[in-house]
Write a protein that holds these residues in place. Structure first.
Motif, PDB file in Angstrom:
ATOM      1  N   MET A 140      14.337  44.384  -0.250  1.00  0.00           N
ATOM      2  CA  MET A 140      14.687  44.731  -1.614  1.00  0.00           C
ATOM      3  C   MET A 140      13.507  45.474  -2.240  1.00  0.00           C
ATOM      4  O   MET A 140      12.411  44.970  -2.311  1.00  0.00           O
ATOM      5  CB  MET A 140      14.979  43.454  -2.388  1.00  0.00           C
ATOM      6  N   LEU A 141      13.711  46.678  -2.698  1.00  0.00           N
ATOM      7  CA  LEU A 141      12.669  47.471  -3.323  1.00  0.00           C
ATOM      8  C   LEU A 141      12.699  47.263  -4.824  1.00  0.00           C
ATOM      9  O   LEU A 141      13.755  47.090  -5.417  1.00  0.00           O
ATOM     10  CB  LEU A 141      12.862  48.960  -3.007  1.00  0.00           C
ATOM     11  N   PRO A 142      11.552  47.278  -5.474  1.00  0.00           N
ATOM     12  CA  PRO A 142      11.523  47.135  -6.924  1.00  0.00           C
ATOM     13  C   PRO A 142      12.099  48.370  -7.592  1.00  0.00           C
ATOM     14  O   PRO A 142      12.033  49.470  -7.067  1.00  0.00           O
ATOM     15  CB  PRO A 142      10.036  46.985  -7.232  1.00  0.00           C
ATOM     16  N   GLU A 143      12.692  48.144  -8.738  1.00  0.00           N
ATOM     17  CA  GLU A 143      13.266  49.257  -9.489  1.00  0.00           C
ATOM     18  C   GLU A 143      12.236  49.816 -10.447  1.00  0.00           C
ATOM     19  O   GLU A 143      11.475  49.081 -11.047  1.00  0.00           O
ATOM     20  CB  GLU A 143      14.494  48.773 -10.269  1.00  0.00           C
ATOM     21  N   LYS A 144      12.228  51.145 -10.582  1.00  0.00           N
ATOM     22  CA  LYS A 144      11.300  51.789 -11.489  1.00  0.00           C
ATOM     23  C   LYS A 144      11.935  51.872 -12.868  1.00  0.00           C
ATOM     24  O   LYS A 144      13.124  52.061 -13.000  1.00  0.00           O
ATOM     25  CB  LYS A 144      10.930  53.177 -10.973  1.00  0.00           C
ATOM     26  N   THR A 145      11.093  51.730 -13.877  1.00  0.00           N
ATOM     27  CA  THR A 145      11.597  51.772 -15.239  1.00  0.00           C
ATOM     28  C   THR A 145      11.331  53.136 -15.842  1.00  0.00           C
ATOM     29  O   THR A 145      10.202  53.594 -15.878  1.00  0.00           O
ATOM     30  CB  THR A 145      10.921  50.690 -16.104  1.00  0.00           C
ATOM     31  N   GLY A 146      12.346  53.802 -16.282  1.00  0.00           N
ATOM     32  CA  GLY A 146      12.198  55.076 -16.980  1.00  0.00           C
ATOM     33  C   GLY A 146      11.687  56.192 -16.095  1.00  0.00           C
ATOM     34  O   GLY A 146      11.700  56.124 -14.871  1.00  0.00           O
ATOM     35  N   ASP A 147      11.222  57.271 -16.733  1.00  0.00           N
ATOM     36  CA  ASP A 147      10.716  58.435 -16.010  1.00  0.00           C
ATOM     37  C   ASP A 147       9.276  58.252 -15.543  1.00  0.00           C
ATOM     38  O   ASP A 147       8.800  59.003 -14.707  1.00  0.00           O
ATOM     39  CB  ASP A 147      10.799  59.686 -16.911  1.00  0.00           C
ATOM     40  N   THR A 148       8.575  57.261 -16.072  1.00  0.00           N
ATOM     41  CA  THR A 148       7.168  57.095 -15.732  1.00  0.00           C
ATOM     42  C   THR A 148       6.988  56.508 -14.347  1.00  0.00           C
ATOM     43  O   THR A 148       5.959  56.718 -13.721  1.00  0.00           O
ATOM     44  CB  THR A 148       6.461  56.178 -16.748  1.00  0.00           C
ATOM     45  N   ILE A 179       6.677  53.369 -13.701  1.00  0.00           N
ATOM     46  CA  ILE A 179       5.873  52.159 -13.810  1.00  0.00           C
ATOM     47  C   ILE A 179       6.784  50.948 -13.667  1.00  0.00           C
ATOM     48  O   ILE A 179       7.861  50.889 -14.254  1.00  0.00           O
ATOM     49  CB  ILE A 179       5.112  52.117 -15.151  1.00  0.00           C
ATOM     50  N   LEU A 180       6.338  49.972 -12.879  1.00  0.00           N
ATOM     51  CA  LEU A 180       7.123  48.772 -12.656  1.00  0.00           C
ATOM     52  C   LEU A 180       6.728  47.693 -13.650  1.00  0.00           C
ATOM     53  O   LEU A 180       5.575  47.580 -14.021  1.00  0.00           O
ATOM     54  CB  LEU A 180       6.883  48.256 -11.238  1.00  0.00           C
ATOM     55  N   THR A 181       7.699  46.917 -14.047  1.00  0.00           N
ATOM     56  CA  THR A 181       7.395  45.782 -14.906  1.00  0.00           C
ATOM     57  C   THR A 181       7.146  44.568 -14.036  1.00  0.00           C
ATOM     58  O   THR A 181       7.614  44.498 -12.897  1.00  0.00           O
ATOM     59  CB  THR A 181       8.557  45.493 -15.878  1.00  0.00           C
ATOM     60  N   SER A 182       6.408  43.594 -14.546  1.00  0.00           N
ATOM     61  CA  SER A 182       6.067  42.413 -13.758  1.00  0.00           C
ATOM     62  C   SER A 182       7.302  41.583 -13.438  1.00  0.00           C
ATOM     63  O   SER A 182       7.336  40.879 -12.439  1.00  0.00           O
ATOM     64  CB  SER A 182       5.035  41.565 -14.494  1.00  0.00           C
ATOM     65  N   ALA A 183       8.346  41.660 -14.258  1.00  0.00           N
ATOM     66  CA  ALA A 183       9.556  40.902 -14.010  1.00  0.00           C
ATOM     67  C   ALA A 183      10.315  41.465 -12.807  1.00  0.00           C
ATOM     68  O   ALA A 183      11.023  40.752 -12.122  1.00  0.00           O
ATOM     69  CB  ALA A 183      10.445  40.900 -15.244  1.00  0.00           C
ATOM     70  N   VAL A 184      10.153  42.749 -12.527  1.00  0.00           N
ATOM     71  CA  VAL A 184      10.882  43.399 -11.448  1.00  0.00           C
ATOM     72  C   VAL A 184      10.112  43.335 -10.135  1.00  0.00           C
ATOM     73  O   VAL A 184      10.689  43.385  -9.064  1.00  0.00           O
ATOM     74  CB  VAL A 184      11.173  44.882 -11.829  1.00  0.00           C
ATOM     75  N   LEU A 185       8.794  43.207 -10.198  1.00  0.00           N
ATOM     76  CA  LEU A 185       7.943  43.269  -9.022  1.00  0.00           C
ATOM     77  C   LEU A 185       8.156  42.043  -8.139  1.00  0.00           C
ATOM     78  O   LEU A 185       7.948  40.917  -8.570  1.00  0.00           O
ATOM     79  CB  LEU A 185       6.481  43.355  -9.456  1.00  0.00           C
ATOM     80  N   PRO A 186       8.587  42.230  -6.878  1.00  0.00           N
ATOM     81  CA  PRO A 186       8.785  41.082  -5.991  1.00  0.00           C
ATOM     82  C   PRO A 186       7.458  40.516  -5.507  1.00  0.00           C
ATOM     83  O   PRO A 186       6.415  41.158  -5.615  1.00  0.00           O
ATOM     84  CB  PRO A 186       9.586  41.676  -4.826  1.00  0.00           C
ATOM     85  N   SER A 187       7.507  39.329  -4.926  1.00  0.00           N
ATOM     86  CA  SER A 187       6.281  38.687  -4.442  1.00  0.00           C
ATOM     87  C   SER A 187       5.830  39.349  -3.140  1.00  0.00           C
ATOM     88  O   SER A 187       6.588  40.060  -2.475  1.00  0.00           O
ATOM     89  CB  SER A 187       6.528  37.201  -4.206  1.00  0.00           C
ATOM     90  N   TRP A 188       4.579  39.086  -2.789  1.00  0.00           N
ATOM     91  CA  TRP A 188       4.052  39.652  -1.547  1.00  0.00           C
ATOM     92  C   TRP A 188       4.821  39.124  -0.348  1.00  0.00           C
ATOM     93  O   TRP A 188       5.014  39.838   0.641  1.00  0.00           O
ATOM     94  CB  TRP A 188       2.572  39.329  -1.393  1.00  0.00           C
ATOM     95  N   GLN A 189       5.241  37.873  -0.382  1.00  0.00           N
ATOM     96  CA  GLN A 189       5.975  37.303   0.746  1.00  0.00           C
ATOM     97  C   GLN A 189       7.257  38.093   1.010  1.00  0.00           C
ATOM     98  O   GLN A 189       7.652  38.271   2.156  1.00  0.00           O
ATOM     99  CB  GLN A 189       6.305  35.828   0.507  1.00  0.00           C
ATOM    100  N   GLU A 190       7.882  38.585  -0.043  1.00  0.00           N
ATOM    101  CA  GLU A 190       9.090  39.389   0.106  1.00  0.00           C
ATOM    102  C   GLU A 190       8.760  40.783   0.637  1.00  0.00           C
ATOM    103  O   GLU A 190       9.588  41.399   1.304  1.00  0.00           O
ATOM    104  CB  GLU A 190       9.823  39.505  -1.233  1.00  0.00           C
TER     105      GLU A 190
END
Length: 145
Positions: free
Chosen positions: A1-9, A11-22
């Motif tokens: 599962m890849l993190p989703e990017k927010t907006g045109d920038t 930049i990822l939000t901490s709520a979207v960022l998966p753990s290192w184990q993932e």
């Protein structure tokens, strides 16, 4: 599962960022595909330093990095092995040399004594004293500067 990017920038939000184990499996796959640190960083949404640190902790093979000395690499035991050999030292000659002493001030009696190194701050007479052996605290001494 890849993190989703927010907006045109991007930049990822901490709520979207998966753990290192993932992300460990994906990091191993990208590393095996010889993707650059910057590409892996963009894919996982982490900094390059975080990617390099995690790769080292996972035991992935080292890659060239800015600031690394050319001609050296780490052997399997973790020590740095130079490609140019160092001159051999004569260990028999080194063991016969006298240790160098320097004059230091004892922290207990404030007298000068020949010290064997910077670790040696208490003179032999104070080390044999009952106060030192019993670890009784001494009164504070005011030393004029």
């Amino acid at each position: 599962m890849l993190p989703e990017k927010t907006g045109d920038t991007g930049i990822l939000t901490s709520a979207v960022l998966p753990s290192w184990q993932e992300q460990d499996v994906l990091l191993r796959d990208l590393w095996a595909q010889n993707k650059t640190q910057q590409e892996i960083s963009a894919i996982l949404g982490r900094s390059v330093a975080a990617i390099m640190t995690r790769a080292a902790r996972l035991g992935l093979p080292r890659r060239s990095a800015p600031g690394r000395k050319p001609g050296s690499h780490r052997a399997s035991g973790g020590e740095i092995r130079m490609t140019t050999p160092r001159p051999a030292s004569n260990k028999a000659q080194d063991s016969k040399t006298e240790p160098q002493t320097s004059s230091r001030i004892c922290l207990m009696c404030l007298r000068s004594f020949p010290s064997l190194g910077r670790h040696n701050r208490i003179c032999p007479s104070c080390k044999n004293s009952s106060e030192y052996e019993s670890a009784v605290s001494l009164a504070d001494i005011n030393i004029p500067v």
